[in-house]
Scaffold this active site. Sequence first.
Site, short mmCIF file in Angstrom:
data_model
loop_
_atom_site.label_atom_id
_atom_site.label_comp_id
_atom_site.label_asym_id
_atom_site.label_seq_id
_atom_site.Cartn_x
_atom_site.Cartn_y
_atom_site.Cartn_z
N HIS A 115 0.23 12.37 0.56
CA HIS A 115 1.68 12.52 0.66
C HIS A 115 2.08 12.41 2.11
CE1 HIS A 115 5.70 14.11 0.08
NE2 HIS A 115 5.52 13.85 -1.19
N ASP B 60 2.79 13.54 -8.77
CA ASP B 60 2.61 12.51 -9.80
C ASP B 60 1.24 12.55 -10.45
OD1 ASP B 60 5.15 11.35 -9.51
OD2 ASP B 60 4.50 10.34 -7.68
N1 CMC Z 1 -6.24 6.92 -1.62
C1 CMC Z 1 -7.06 6.55 -0.62
N2 CMC Z 1 -6.75 6.64 0.69
C2 CMC Z 1 -5.54 7.10 0.99
C3 CMC Z 1 -4.62 7.51 0.02
C4 CMC Z 1 -5.01 7.41 -1.33
N3 CMC Z 1 -4.17 7.77 -2.31
N4 CMC Z 1 -3.48 7.93 0.60
C5 CMC Z 1 -3.68 7.80 1.93
N5 CMC Z 1 -4.93 7.31 2.16
C6 CMC Z 1 -5.54 7.09 3.48
C7 CMC Z 1 -4.99 5.84 4.14
O1 CMC Z 1 -5.77 4.71 3.81
C8 CMC Z 1 -5.09 6.21 5.59
O2 CMC Z 1 -6.43 6.09 5.98
P1 CMC Z 1 -6.82 5.68 7.50
O3 CMC Z 1 -6.27 6.77 8.37
O4 CMC Z 1 -8.30 5.58 7.48
O5 CMC Z 1 -6.16 4.35 7.73
C9 CMC Z 1 -4.74 7.70 5.62
O6 CMC Z 1 -5.14 8.18 4.31
C10 CMC Z 1 -3.26 8.02 5.83
O7 CMC Z 1 -2.50 7.30 4.85
P2 CMC Z 1 -1.11 6.61 5.10
O8 CMC Z 1 -0.91 5.54 4.08
O9 CMC Z 1 -0.98 6.24 6.54
O10 CMC Z 1 -0.13 7.83 4.84
P3 CMC Z 1 1.41 7.72 4.53
O11 CMC Z 1 2.01 9.03 4.87
O12 CMC Z 1 2.01 6.50 5.15
O13 CMC Z 1 1.46 7.48 2.93
C11 CMC Z 1 1.45 7.84 0.60
C12 CMC Z 1 1.65 8.46 1.98
C13 CMC Z 1 1.94 8.81 -0.46
C14 CMC Z 1 2.28 6.55 0.48
C15 CMC Z 1 -0.06 7.53 0.41
O14 CMC Z 1 -0.81 8.72 0.49
C16 CMC Z 1 -0.34 6.81 -0.91
O15 CMC Z 1 -0.24 5.58 -0.98
N6 CMC Z 1 -0.69 7.57 -2.01
C17 CMC Z 1 -0.89 6.97 -3.29
C18 CMC Z 1 0.46 6.72 -3.96
C19 CMC Z 1 1.11 7.99 -4.45
O16 CMC Z 1 0.48 8.83 -5.10
N7 CMC Z 1 2.43 8.12 -4.18
C20 CMC Z 1 3.21 9.26 -4.64
C21 CMC Z 1 3.69 10.10 -3.50
S1 CMC Z 1 4.34 11.68 -4.03
C22 CMC Z 1 5.73 11.36 -4.98
C23 CMC Z 1 6.79 10.52 -4.38
O17 CMC Z 1 6.94 10.38 -3.16
O18 CMC Z 1 7.55 10.00 -5.15
#
Ligand code: CMC
Length: 428
Positions: A307, A364
């Site tokens: 998140h 989710d």
């Molecule tokens: N699985 C594997 N690796 C992950 C995941 C995941 N679900 N989420 C983040 N990471 C890793 C990412 O690859 C990165 O690694 P590194 O530092 O080695 O490059 C690190 O964790 C930080 O991730 P980020 O993408 O820079 O973080 P963010 O704050 O930009 O993204 C997020 C947050 C929710 C988009 C992301 O965690 C994600 O894609 N999660 C899966 C989709 C999901 O469940 N979304 C629902 C969010 S909650 C409800 C809502 O908002 O509606």
Amino acid sequence: MSDKATLEYNGKKYEFPVIEGTENELAIDIKTLRSVTNGMITIDPGYKNTGSCESAITFLDGEKGILRYRGYSIEELAEKADFLEVAYLLIFGELPNKEQLAKFHDDIKEESHIDEEMKKILDAFPKSAHPMGVLTSLTSALIAFNPISVNVSSEEAMYHAIVRILAKFPVLVAWTLRKKKGLPLDYGDDSLGYVENFHKMMFKRPNKEYTKNEIVIEALDKLLILHADHEQNCSTSTVRIVGSSHAGLFASLSAGIAALWGPLHGGANQAVLEMLEAIEADGGDTKKYMAKAKDKEDPFRLMGFGHRVYKNFDPRARIIKKAADGVLGDLGIEDPILEIAKGLEKEALEDKYFVDRKLYPNVDFYSGIIYRALGIPTDMFTVMFAMGRLPGWIAQWREMRLRKEPIGRPRQVYIGENERPFVSVDLR
Ligand code: CMC
């Protein structure tokens, strides 16, 4: 502690006020940055460090896993309040007393009719259309049938637009599902509670009496409350920024629904269930999918994990996990998907990759399992999220308008070509 922050650049010092929120969050107020520095801006793609507004609606502490609506903890609201009370609380700032709640509900009921011509619009969609696309379009189409609600600014006109959308939106959601299932379109039953009526509109079969199932209504109520607001997330920021051009409530909401659709935001609930089903179909090997999630060459992510703001357990995920166990137990459903989800969660919480990056289950991760138990098709999950988020979007839009916020218009750092002469096509 200083209430000023100093920026030093090219031998010059600039001072900016530091403001403090009621929960002691600090922010450097850079409203004057461009004028005092002669054009300098900040850059923050994804707005990871940028506060777009001051807001009194929702507080969350991502490090501690705290979420409160207007000061009330999400745990207490999910346990003790119903969705309509929470909607009132979010929008108007206080929990309603009995009379206020009854009037609010009566005003909503007054507006629950949708112009029959809207059915033609729904009819034009193929059955295979994604429900989120249908819902966005129907919400936009409502504008044409309710021109009086297009651009409202007085508090009274805002109130009418608000009750109108709270009344009509559940009908649109129900119609979206009924269209998909080939069921006749129906209107609600105003003698019922808001959530029960919504459930009946979705599931009433033409040839059967509708009977209320307390467990189902309670679970639905809880899920809607848990999704009702989450401060400045992607869809809410969209609603605020679209609304800031005075585009009107329904248009702003329609844009918010489109933003919610994406799999990195609300669309994750559908993606989670599809992922869990795929893992089950593939023999239930959770380790294989954990490895894929950690492999930087593989685009696969563990959906429902991670998140932007929670670097601890998403408090909503805790409540939903417990509710999933309860609802499935009460309804006598054994779902192998729940076991796969629990297995994945356990592995992720012990895995260095996930621990180091503070990736925990989000809202989710378990919600789809309950939706599935309630008979809601997978591609309707994000629509259910939208139904829950509706009061939050409304509250944020109303706050933005009442605070007379300026039009949202970020700047950029241009990195393209400098001026160059046009070359005619035969010389390129
Ligand atoms: N699985 C594997 N690796 C992950 C995941 C995941 N679900 N989420 C983040 N990471 C890793 C990412 O690859 C990165 O690694 P590194 O530092 O080695 O490059 C690190 O964790 C930080 O991730 P980020 O993408 O820079 O973080 P963010 O704050 O930009 O993204 C997020 C947050 C929710 C988009 C992301 O965690 C994600 O894609 N999660 C899966 C989709 C999901 O469940 N979304 C629902 C969010 S909650 C409800 C809502 O908002 O509606």
